[in-house]
Enzyme design. Structure first.
Site, short mmCIF file in Angstrom:
data_model
loop_
_atom_site.label_atom_id
_atom_site.label_comp_id
_atom_site.label_asym_id
_atom_site.label_seq_id
_atom_site.Cartn_x
_atom_site.Cartn_y
_atom_site.Cartn_z
N LYS A 181 0.83 -1.21 0.00
CA LYS A 181 0.00 0.00 0.00
C LYS A 181 0.87 1.26 0.00
O LYS A 181 0.55 2.25 -0.66
CB LYS A 181 -0.91 -0.01 1.24
CG LYS A 181 -2.01 -1.06 1.18
CD LYS A 181 -2.74 -1.23 2.50
CE LYS A 181 -3.75 -2.38 2.41
NZ LYS A 181 -4.50 -2.61 3.65
N ASP B 260 -10.39 3.64 4.55
CA ASP B 260 -10.82 2.24 4.51
C ASP B 260 -12.35 2.14 4.40
O ASP B 260 -12.88 1.08 4.09
CB ASP B 260 -10.41 1.54 5.82
CG ASP B 260 -9.28 0.57 5.63
OD1 ASP B 260 -9.09 0.10 4.50
OD2 ASP B 260 -8.60 0.27 6.63
N GLN C 42 -3.96 -1.03 9.87
CA GLN C 42 -4.03 -2.37 9.30
C GLN C 42 -4.65 -3.34 10.31
O GLN C 42 -4.26 -3.38 11.48
CB GLN C 42 -2.63 -2.84 8.89
CG GLN C 42 -2.59 -4.18 8.18
CD GLN C 42 -3.28 -4.17 6.81
OE1 GLN C 42 -3.41 -3.15 6.17
NE2 GLN C 42 -3.73 -5.33 6.38
N1 GUN Z 1 -6.84 -6.27 6.69
C1 GUN Z 1 -7.32 -7.01 5.66
N2 GUN Z 1 -7.99 -6.23 4.79
C2 GUN Z 1 -7.95 -4.98 5.28
C3 GUN Z 1 -8.45 -3.74 4.82
O1 GUN Z 1 -9.10 -3.61 3.79
N3 GUN Z 1 -8.18 -2.66 5.60
C4 GUN Z 1 -7.49 -2.77 6.76
N4 GUN Z 1 -7.28 -1.66 7.47
N5 GUN Z 1 -7.00 -3.90 7.21
C5 GUN Z 1 -7.23 -5.00 6.46
#
Ligand code: GUN
Length: 283
Positions: free
Chosen positions: A50, A117, A94
């Protein structure tokens, strides 16, 4: 194989090109903060990706890494600091957080205007109400890839297998919104036999987190199958769909890897620009 492969990498590149073109128009460098707590290796890999994506389109990546022993109050204090920082447009914590930390309270602490998110209750509530807001990245990515390949959504019968707050539930809401106009059913681990329902689907979305849950017997010939599964098994990364078998029946199918995953990452960048645009008017 008869199904057309829906290539998430190509579509994600197209989304990223739009984002990269939008960055100079902002008049300032947008910032995306990532917060990673603990040492889950998959989470480290995701966040690294990311951050690289962000930098590649001109979004500044600000990264905070905290040990697994970090307290709830310390994580909250970091989120507060990022909320108050005008140079930061998006905050991504995350998930999952290490045992002992309360994810919901952390996500709720994020300023909804920076919740790239789309998982804050305010943004999920806006989605439920059909009002504008930041939408969750994976559902957004699923819809975007279907649109790119001109797979009809309006009037389609869609079955979503999985009811998580990250994917299944928001996706069902987004697909059934006015103007999108799919007819959506949600199946889940307590639904019993899936095939009688899934074989009615024009578009079948597998988001249950169960390797090879969806076989050829679950798919109506010619249907579009979207595999959201990301399962780490001894034989590597696999989705929720038995690709080889289903590709003989489906009309179109997303692979794992290279399908929904790159779309999720691209939509995070798109959300960051949307958040930056909305905030720029207010700074
Ligand atoms: N862990 C797995 N998928 C995601 C996501 O889309 N966002 C976040 N913050 N954590 C994740």
């Amino acid at each position: 194989m008869t199904a057309k492969t829906l290539d998430g990498k190509t579509v994600a590149e197209a989304v990223k090109a739009v984002v990269a073109a939008a960055v100079p128009q902002l008049g300032r460098t947008p910032g995306l903060a990532t917060v990673l707590v603990g040492d889950d290796s998959a989470s480290h890999t995701y966040v690294r990706g990311k951050r690289r994506d962000a930098e590649s389109v001109g979004i500044r990546s600000i990264h905070h890494e905290l040990p697994a022993t970090t307290s709830q109050d310390e994580v909250i204090a970091l989120v507060d600091m990022l909320n108050a920082d005008d140079e930061i447009d998006g905050i991504l914590v995350q998930l999952p957080l290490p045992d002992g930390l309360h994810s919901e309270s952390v996500v709720e602490r994020i300023d909804p205007a920076k919740d790239v998110d789309g998982l804050h209750p305010v943004n999920l509530g806006r989605l439920l109400l059909g009002r504008p807001g930041l939408r969750p990245c994976t559902p957004n990515g699923v819809i975007r890839i279907l649109e790119h390949y001109r797979i009809p959504i309006a009037g389609a019968r869609v079955v979503v297998v999985g009811r998580s707050f990250l994917v299944g539930r928001p996706l069902a809401l987004m697909l059934s919104e006015k103007g999108v106009d799919a007819t959506v059913s949600i199946a889940h681990s307590r639904s019993g036999e899936l095939a009688p329902l899934t074989t009615t689907a024009d578009i079948l979305v597998a988001a249950a987190g169960v390797p090879t849950l969806i076989t050829a017997a679950h798919v109506r010939p010619g249907a579009t199958v979207v595999d959201v599964g990301v399962n780490r098994t001894e034989s590597g990364l696999v989705g929720d769909v038995d690709f080889d078998e289903v590709a003989e029946v489906a009309g179109a199918i997303t692979p794992v890897p290279g399908g929904v995953g790159p779309m999720t990452r691209a939509m995070l960048l798109s959300n960051t620009i949307d958040a930056a645009r909305a905030r720029t008017g207010r700074l």
